[in-house]
Write a protein that holds these residues in place. Structure first.
Motif, PDB file in Angstrom:
ATOM      1  N   TYR A  88     -13.655 -46.304 -14.242  1.00  0.00           N
ATOM      2  CA  TYR A  88     -13.183 -45.193 -13.403  1.00  0.00           C
ATOM      3  C   TYR A  88     -14.231 -44.085 -13.295  1.00  0.00           C
ATOM      4  N   TRP A  89     -14.996 -43.884 -14.371  1.00  0.00           N
ATOM      5  CA  TRP A  89     -16.014 -42.832 -14.384  1.00  0.00           C
ATOM      6  C   TRP A  89     -17.266 -43.261 -13.607  1.00  0.00           C
ATOM      7  N   GLN A  90     -17.801 -44.442 -13.942  1.00  0.00           N
ATOM      8  CA  GLN A  90     -19.104 -44.840 -13.395  1.00  0.00           C
ATOM      9  C   GLN A  90     -19.023 -45.590 -12.075  1.00  0.00           C
ATOM     10  N   LYS A  91     -18.015 -46.458 -11.936  1.00  0.00           N
ATOM     11  CA  LYS A  91     -17.948 -47.286 -10.726  1.00  0.00           C
ATOM     12  C   LYS A  91     -17.141 -46.596  -9.617  1.00  0.00           C
ATOM     13  N   GLU A  92     -15.901 -46.185  -9.959  1.00  0.00           N
ATOM     14  CA  GLU A  92     -15.057 -45.569  -8.930  1.00  0.00           C
ATOM     15  C   GLU A  92     -15.298 -44.068  -8.796  1.00  0.00           C
ATOM     16  N   LYS A  93     -15.952 -43.492  -9.824  1.00  0.00           N
ATOM     17  CA  LYS A  93     -16.270 -42.057  -9.822  1.00  0.00           C
ATOM     18  C   LYS A  93     -15.026 -41.202  -9.527  1.00  0.00           C
ATOM     19  N   ARG A  94     -13.947 -41.538 -10.218  1.00  0.00           N
ATOM     20  CA  ARG A  94     -12.702 -40.781 -10.037  1.00  0.00           C
ATOM     21  C   ARG A  94     -12.902 -39.357 -10.552  1.00  0.00           C
ATOM     22  N   GLU A  95     -12.401 -38.415  -9.797  1.00  0.00           N
ATOM     23  CA  GLU A  95     -12.687 -37.006 -10.065  1.00  0.00           C
ATOM     24  C   GLU A  95     -12.307 -36.543 -11.481  1.00  0.00           C
ATOM     25  N   PRO A  96     -11.108 -36.867 -11.997  1.00  0.00           N
ATOM     26  CA  PRO A  96     -10.768 -36.377 -13.338  1.00  0.00           C
ATOM     27  C   PRO A  96     -11.750 -36.849 -14.406  1.00  0.00           C
ATOM     28  N   TYR A  97     -12.265 -38.078 -14.257  1.00  0.00           N
ATOM     29  CA  TYR A  97     -13.180 -38.643 -15.254  1.00  0.00           C
ATOM     30  C   TYR A  97     -14.558 -38.006 -15.137  1.00  0.00           C
TER      31      TYR A  97
ATOM     32  N   ALA B  71     -17.782 -31.538 -18.116  1.00  0.00           N
ATOM     33  CA  ALA B  71     -17.336 -30.386 -18.902  1.00  0.00           C
ATOM     34  C   ALA B  71     -17.604 -30.550 -20.396  1.00  0.00           C
ATOM     35  N   ASN B  72     -17.702 -31.810 -20.880  1.00  0.00           N
ATOM     36  CA  ASN B  72     -17.703 -32.016 -22.329  1.00  0.00           C
ATOM     37  C   ASN B  72     -18.931 -32.724 -22.894  1.00  0.00           C
ATOM     38  N   TYR B  73     -19.792 -33.267 -22.030  1.00  0.00           N
ATOM     39  CA  TYR B  73     -20.936 -34.028 -22.533  1.00  0.00           C
ATOM     40  C   TYR B  73     -22.204 -33.608 -21.802  1.00  0.00           C
ATOM     41  N   PRO B  74     -23.364 -33.727 -22.460  1.00  0.00           N
ATOM     42  CA  PRO B  74     -24.621 -33.280 -21.827  1.00  0.00           C
ATOM     43  C   PRO B  74     -25.008 -34.186 -20.665  1.00  0.00           C
ATOM     44  N   PRO B  75     -25.832 -33.685 -19.729  1.00  0.00           N
ATOM     45  CA  PRO B  75     -26.321 -34.522 -18.619  1.00  0.00           C
ATOM     46  C   PRO B  75     -27.032 -35.754 -19.169  1.00  0.00           C
ATOM     47  N   GLY B  76     -26.858 -36.865 -18.504  1.00  0.00           N
ATOM     48  CA  GLY B  76     -27.528 -38.097 -18.932  1.00  0.00           C
ATOM     49  C   GLY B  76     -26.799 -38.846 -20.025  1.00  0.00           C
ATOM     50  N   PHE B  77     -25.663 -38.315 -20.497  1.00  0.00           N
ATOM     51  CA  PHE B  77     -24.876 -39.016 -21.525  1.00  0.00           C
ATOM     52  C   PHE B  77     -24.302 -40.290 -20.903  1.00  0.00           C
ATOM     53  N   SER B  78     -24.551 -41.426 -21.547  1.00  0.00           N
ATOM     54  CA  SER B  78     -24.097 -42.710 -20.992  1.00  0.00           C
ATOM     55  C   SER B  78     -22.888 -43.218 -21.772  1.00  0.00           C
ATOM     56  N   TYR B  79     -22.213 -44.218 -21.209  1.00  0.00           N
ATOM     57  CA  TYR B  79     -21.062 -44.806 -21.914  1.00  0.00           C
ATOM     58  C   TYR B  79     -21.516 -45.436 -23.225  1.00  0.00           C
ATOM     59  N   GLU B  80     -22.720 -46.024 -23.219  1.00  0.00           N
ATOM     60  CA  GLU B  80     -23.236 -46.642 -24.447  1.00  0.00           C
ATOM     61  C   GLU B  80     -23.358 -45.626 -25.576  1.00  0.00           C
ATOM     62  N   ASP B  81     -23.557 -44.327 -25.216  1.00  0.00           N
ATOM     63  CA  ASP B  81     -23.678 -43.282 -26.241  1.00  0.00           C
ATOM     64  C   ASP B  81     -22.365 -43.044 -26.983  1.00  0.00           C
ATOM     65  N   PHE B  82     -21.255 -43.544 -26.420  1.00  0.00           N
ATOM     66  CA  PHE B  82     -19.982 -43.450 -27.148  1.00  0.00           C
ATOM     67  C   PHE B  82     -19.934 -44.435 -28.326  1.00  0.00           C
ATOM     68  N   GLY B  83     -20.766 -45.504 -28.262  1.00  0.00           N
ATOM     69  CA  GLY B  83     -20.733 -46.555 -29.286  1.00  0.00           C
ATOM     70  C   GLY B  83     -20.838 -46.045 -30.715  1.00  0.00           C
ATOM     71  N   PRO B  84     -21.877 -45.237 -31.039  1.00  0.00           N
ATOM     72  CA  PRO B  84     -22.008 -44.732 -32.415  1.00  0.00           C
ATOM     73  C   PRO B  84     -20.864 -43.802 -32.827  1.00  0.00           C
ATOM     74  N   LEU B  85     -20.135 -43.248 -31.834  1.00  0.00           N
ATOM     75  CA  LEU B  85     -19.028 -42.332 -32.133  1.00  0.00           C
ATOM     76  C   LEU B  85     -17.724 -43.074 -32.409  1.00  0.00           C
ATOM     77  N   PHE B  86     -17.738 -44.390 -32.204  1.00  0.00           N
ATOM     78  CA  PHE B  86     -16.585 -45.236 -32.552  1.00  0.00           C
ATOM     79  C   PHE B  86     -16.708 -45.549 -34.044  1.00  0.00           C
ATOM     80  N   THR B  87     -16.147 -44.680 -34.882  1.00  0.00           N
ATOM     81  CA  THR B  87     -16.505 -44.643 -36.297  1.00  0.00           C
ATOM     82  C   THR B  87     -15.548 -45.386 -37.229  1.00  0.00           C
ATOM     83  N   ALA B  88     -14.246 -45.385 -36.932  1.00  0.00           N
ATOM     84  CA  ALA B  88     -13.238 -46.119 -37.713  1.00  0.00           C
ATOM     85  C   ALA B  88     -13.205 -45.729 -39.189  1.00  0.00           C
ATOM     86  N   GLU B  89     -13.568 -44.463 -39.499  1.00  0.00           N
ATOM     87  CA  GLU B  89     -13.627 -44.086 -40.920  1.00  0.00           C
ATOM     88  C   GLU B  89     -12.265 -44.089 -41.610  1.00  0.00           C
TER      89      GLU B  89
END
Length: 468
Positions: free
Chosen positions: A78-87, A93-111
């Motif tokens: 929805y964010w990258q392909k359809e570019k839906r406005e809310p996404y 609003a919440n992530y720096p320019p150039g932040f990619s979906y792959e950058d979410f990978g290390p944040l998937f922590t499961a602690e």
């Protein structure tokens, strides 16, 4: 042998896949039937009995999409392909320019992921099986797949084999059957996109990624359910679905107990495979001739966890009991989904719903587990009364979802026999009084109970013996 082996066969040899076993002749040793890689042969395989008897399972949607935990598990698309406005706005609003979906990978922590705690919650839910998303359409595998380099839970994020940990805990602490969901396609995998551009005349993606993963999870974790999904608009021939299923049913370590669904390529849904899912949240409200499953979500809007969910977005326990009873009456199983958080918690609201369902099933399980559909699915006179049949006990179960103010319940379907028919309220000791209405049904006098004396909340079961 005539001529050199084809490229596909060589590839299977190189990958060390068991796919070549399909060359063995049908009717091999031990008198077991062997299935050909055709739908005609595969669809003739009897569904292992445990699945129909189980009736109720829990679906778990967990992956990198649990990190943004916004909107939907389809976040990346929805964010990258359809570019839906809310996404788009959420990311700006919440992530720096150039932040990619792959950058979410290390944040998937499961602690906070405690597989023993998950297993205990699953056991308390009354479910008889669990299906975990081993890989969603984003391509991230929850095990250390050698076919998903640096985009899996062992290399990135938790640095743990989440599939292995949950499988072990479920098997050690519960009697649940362990199953795995697997997406055939991946939204942005370059090999898949190349094949799609070639109108699926090339098969780089299934031979090097999707099929090897399927063989890998079956041999490594021996799941008793393979819940396939996401065909990417490609036919089953592109996925070699029949070849994989023939191996699964003939030669895999779970060949006798494994069940599969119907999502194996364009045109296969509701037509081929083990049990039918037909569509998400499928609930026909009438009896179907083929075994089916209603896969649905406690959160009405999403399968993955959403931080921005409102209380109204969650189905109530009354909603869920109704779904279960309707589904089982019509011959289906209910697969009820929860979405854990990126840090590995089953949110308290989901845990509460699961434990409430377990409390209800503790009392009313006889009307659910191991039952068969009766000649009528729901009552013709009183709404929200659903029937099942317990073949071993010869009892008809009438589950009613509203306790009548009058204290009497009229049922139009059962025909009572004077001096023979008995009516019990499950969880209440004494037999109930009733009056026959000839061929037009029966009126039952319910006991006068205070709310605290009721055997359960959210729906009650009458068991009728010796009725026509």
């Amino acid at each position: 042998m005539s001529g050199p082996p084809g490229r596909a066969a060589l590839l299977l040899l190189l990958l060390g896949l068991p796919g070549l076993l399909l060359a063995r002749p049908p009717g091999g040793g031990g008198g077991r039937p062997r299935y050909e890689p055709t739908w005609g042969s595969l669809d003739a395989r009897p569904l292992p009995a445990w699945f129909d008897e189980a009736k109720f399972g829990v679906f778990i949607h967990w992956g990198v999409f649990s990190v943004p935990s916004f909107g939907s598990e389809w976040f990346w698309w929805y964010w990258q392909k359809e570019k839906r406005e809310p996404y788009v706005k959420f990311m700006e609003a919440n992530y720096p320019p150039g932040f990619s979906y792959e950058d979410f990978g290390p944040l998937f922590t499961a602690e906070f992921f405690d597989p023993n705690q998950w297993a205990d919650i699953l056991k308390a839910s009354g479910a008889k099986y669990v299906v975990l998303t081993s890989k969603h359409h984003e391509g991230f595998t929850l095990w250390g797949s050698k076919y998903s380099w640096n985009w899996n839970a062992v290399d990135v994020g938790p640095k743990r084999d989440l599939v292995a940990e949950l499988a072990t805990s479920v098997r050690n602490r519960t009697d649940l059957h362990f199953g795995l969901y697997h997406s055939l396609f991946e939204w942005f995998n370059p090999l898949f996109l190349e094949d799609a551009t070639n109108v699926f005349k090339t098969r780089k993606f299934p031979t090097s990624k999707s099929l090897p993963e399927l063989y890998e999870i079956v041999t490594k974790y021996q799941p008793e359910i393979i819940w396939s999904d996401g065909n990417g608009n490609a036919p089953d021939t592109y996925w070699n679905s029949t070849g994989f299923l023939a191996w699964l049913y003939n030669d895999s370590p779970v060949r006798d107990t494994v069940v599969t669904n119907d999502r194996w390529g364009v045109g296969s849904i509701c037509t081929h495979g083990g049990f039918y899912t037909c569509s998400d949240r499928y609930n026909p409200g009438h009896l179907l001739p083929h075994k089916w499953e209603n896969c649905m979500t406690i959160d009405r809007r999403s399968w993955g966890y959403r931080r921005n969910a409102q209380l109204d977005d969650y189905l109530t326990i009354e909603d869920l009991v109704k779904q279960l009873v309707e589904t089982v009456s019509c011959g289906g199983n209910l697969l009820m989904n929860v979405g854990p958080t990126h840090d590995g918690r089953i949110a308290v609201v989901f845990e509460e719903r699961l434990r409430q369902m377990g409390a209800w099933l503790k009392v009313n399980g006889e009307a659910i587990y191991g039952t068969k559909p009766w000649r009528a699915q729901n009552d013709t006179v009183t709404p929200d009364v659903w029937y099942t049949f317990s073949p071993k006990e010869g009892k008809v179960n009438a589950v009613f979802l509203n306790w009548p103010v009058s204290g009497t319940l009229e049922l139009g379907e059962p025909q009572a026999k004077l001096g023979e028919t008995q009516v019990e309220l499950v969880g209440y000791k004494e037999l109930l009084k009733w009056v026959a209405l000839g061929e037009k049904g029966i009126v039952i006098a319910l006991p006068q109970l205070t709310p605290k004396q009721l055997p359960c909340q959210w729906g009650w079961t009458l068991q009728l013996t010796d009725i026509n």
